[in-house]
Motif scaffolding. Structure first.
Motif, PDB file in Angstrom:
ATOM      1  N   THR A 118       0.853  -1.182   0.000  1.00 57.81           N
ATOM      2  CA  THR A 118       0.000   0.000   0.000  1.00 57.81           C
ATOM      3  C   THR A 118       0.891   1.234   0.000  1.00 57.81           C
ATOM      4  N   ALA A 120       1.049   5.468  -0.156  1.00 52.73           N
ATOM      5  CA  ALA A 120       0.328   6.731   0.026  1.00 52.73           C
ATOM      6  C   ALA A 120       1.056   7.820  -0.746  1.00 52.73           C
ATOM      7  N   CYS A 149      -3.302   4.898  -1.858  1.00 55.92           N
ATOM      8  CA  CYS A 149      -4.264   5.657  -1.067  1.00 55.92           C
ATOM      9  C   CYS A 149      -3.852   7.128  -1.053  1.00 55.92           C
ATOM     10  N   LEU A 151      -2.746  10.774   0.092  1.00 51.88           N
ATOM     11  CA  LEU A 151      -1.877  11.244   1.170  1.00 51.88           C
ATOM     12  C   LEU A 151      -2.377  12.579   1.689  1.00 51.88           C
ATOM     13  N   ALA A 159      -1.659   8.114   7.070  1.00 53.98           N
ATOM     14  CA  ALA A 159      -1.534   7.052   6.080  1.00 53.98           C
ATOM     15  C   ALA A 159      -0.933   5.800   6.709  1.00 53.98           C
ATOM     16  N   ASP A 162      -3.481   3.986   8.569  1.00 58.00           N
ATOM     17  CA  ASP A 162      -4.430   3.315   7.676  1.00 58.00           C
ATOM     18  C   ASP A 162      -3.805   2.140   6.933  1.00 58.00           C
ATOM     19  N   ALA A 164      -0.530   2.094   5.279  1.00 57.95           N
ATOM     20  CA  ALA A 164       0.422   2.337   4.186  1.00 57.95           C
ATOM     21  C   ALA A 164       1.784   1.738   4.515  1.00 57.95           C
ATOM     22  N   LEU A 167       5.383   5.831   1.934  1.00 59.04           N
ATOM     23  CA  LEU A 167       4.883   7.184   1.731  1.00 59.04           C
ATOM     24  C   LEU A 167       5.744   7.883   0.681  1.00 59.04           C
TER      25      LEU A 167
END
Length: 324
Positions: A118, A120, A149, A151, A159, A162, A164, A167
């Motif tokens: 995942t 962000a 997702c 940012l 993030a 959630d 992530a 980043l």
């Protein structure tokens, strides 16, 4: 106090009144995580494959451990207590680390391994940097799934809460506790229609032209993250914004054929201009670079994540002069 009472025997704790360490059966982490996320106890039990009575027993033990109800019913609906709300992101973080440890591998073969990451990122970074990397995964790593997702630049730690794994954010917003890899340097520029009725012959906008222009902005615009001086920040605030678009991706279609000016990522705008009748012109701000940085938790020694970061590292080579 009697001398015998005050004497501490060798090898004994000097603070006999200290509170005992509270221990939690780690098997209760899975029910706890489900209870804090599910709408009701039945749904939580279904997620971890436990019966209603087993979940009730688990909840009772968790309440005893934390000295709190964790979940209550108000008006027929289940709600988390303040402690339950505070625990939810912490438990999710622990569960991600447990899952990472139990599924850890010392090797990642992009052609045969499978997994999910995942990431962000802002919409601009997603288009500019991730797009080409993701488009290549079907042949480079067919078993790797990527979830992107949005940012929140103002609060990037959300993030992580959630879920992530990685980043991609402005250098001004990096988190000290994470590993960091500078990706490229960006700067604020302006984008106009190539046949703009008043600015088509300009390569650099003056402050007067910028203030007189009609502007368009997009949801998630990153201009606030560019390290501008006071004069540049004031110009941004004073813009005559005529249109607020739903996303960065819609800017070209709206700008073509108009007198609008967009302000944002130089690299993203140049990408648009390479394909469409658009022109990138220098903004009337002090030219201070905005570094885009990749960050991930220091404890992650995941070869799959390392491989994906390497793909981004290779992609940045296509932006000449963008590195420190």
């Amino acid at each position: 106090m009697d001398a015998k009472q005050s004497e501490v025997k060798p090898g004994t704790a000097p603070f006999p009144s200290a509170a005992p360490l509270r221990k939690l059966n780690l098997n209760l982490l899975y029910p706890l995580d489900a209870i804090l996320r599910a709408r009701n106890l039945t749904e939580a039990g279904r997620e971890v494959r436990l019966s209603q009575s087993a979940m009730s027993h688990a909840l009772r033990r968790l309440r005893e451990h934390f000295g709190d109800d964790l979940v209550i019913h108000v008006g027929g609906e289940q709600q988390l207590t303040p402690l339950g709300l505070a625990l939810r992101p912490e438990v999710q973080r622990v569960m991600r680390e447990v899952d990472g440890a139990l599924n850890f591998s010392l090797a990642f073969d992009p052609m045969t391994s499978s997994g999910t990451l995942t990431v962000a990122a802002s919409e601009a970074v997603e288009q500019m940097l991730l797009g080409p990397v993701l488009g290549n995964l079907s042949t480079a790593a067919p078993g790797l799934n990527i979830s992107i997702c949005p940012l929140d630049v103002a609060r990037p730690e959300r993030a992580l809460d959630d879920g992530a794994d990685l980043l991609l954010l402005p250098g001004e917003r990096t988190l000290e506790r994470l590993e960091s890899l500078p990706i490229l340097n960006d700067q604020a520029s302006c984008m106009i229609w190539a046949k703009h009725p008043m600015l088509q012959d300009c390569d650099d906008l003056t402050e007067a032209q910028y203030r007189a222009a009609r502007h368009i902005v997009a949801r998630g615009e990153l201009t606030e993250s560019f390290p501008l001086d006071a004069a540049g920040a004031e110009m941004l605030r004073a813009r005559h914004i005529c249109i607020r678009a739903s996303s960065q991706a819609t800017l070209p279609a709206i700008i073509i054929g108009s007198d609008l000016v967009a302000t944002g990522s130089m690299w993203l705008f140049q990408h648009y201009a390479s394909m469409m009748p658009l022109k990138v012109v220098t903004a009337p701000f002090a030219r201070r670079p905005n570094q885009i940085v990749a960050q991930w938790p220091r404890h992650r020694r995941d070869p799959m994540l390392a491989w994906f970061v390497d793909q981004i590292r290779e992609r940045r080579q296509q932006y000449p002069g963008a590195l420190q």
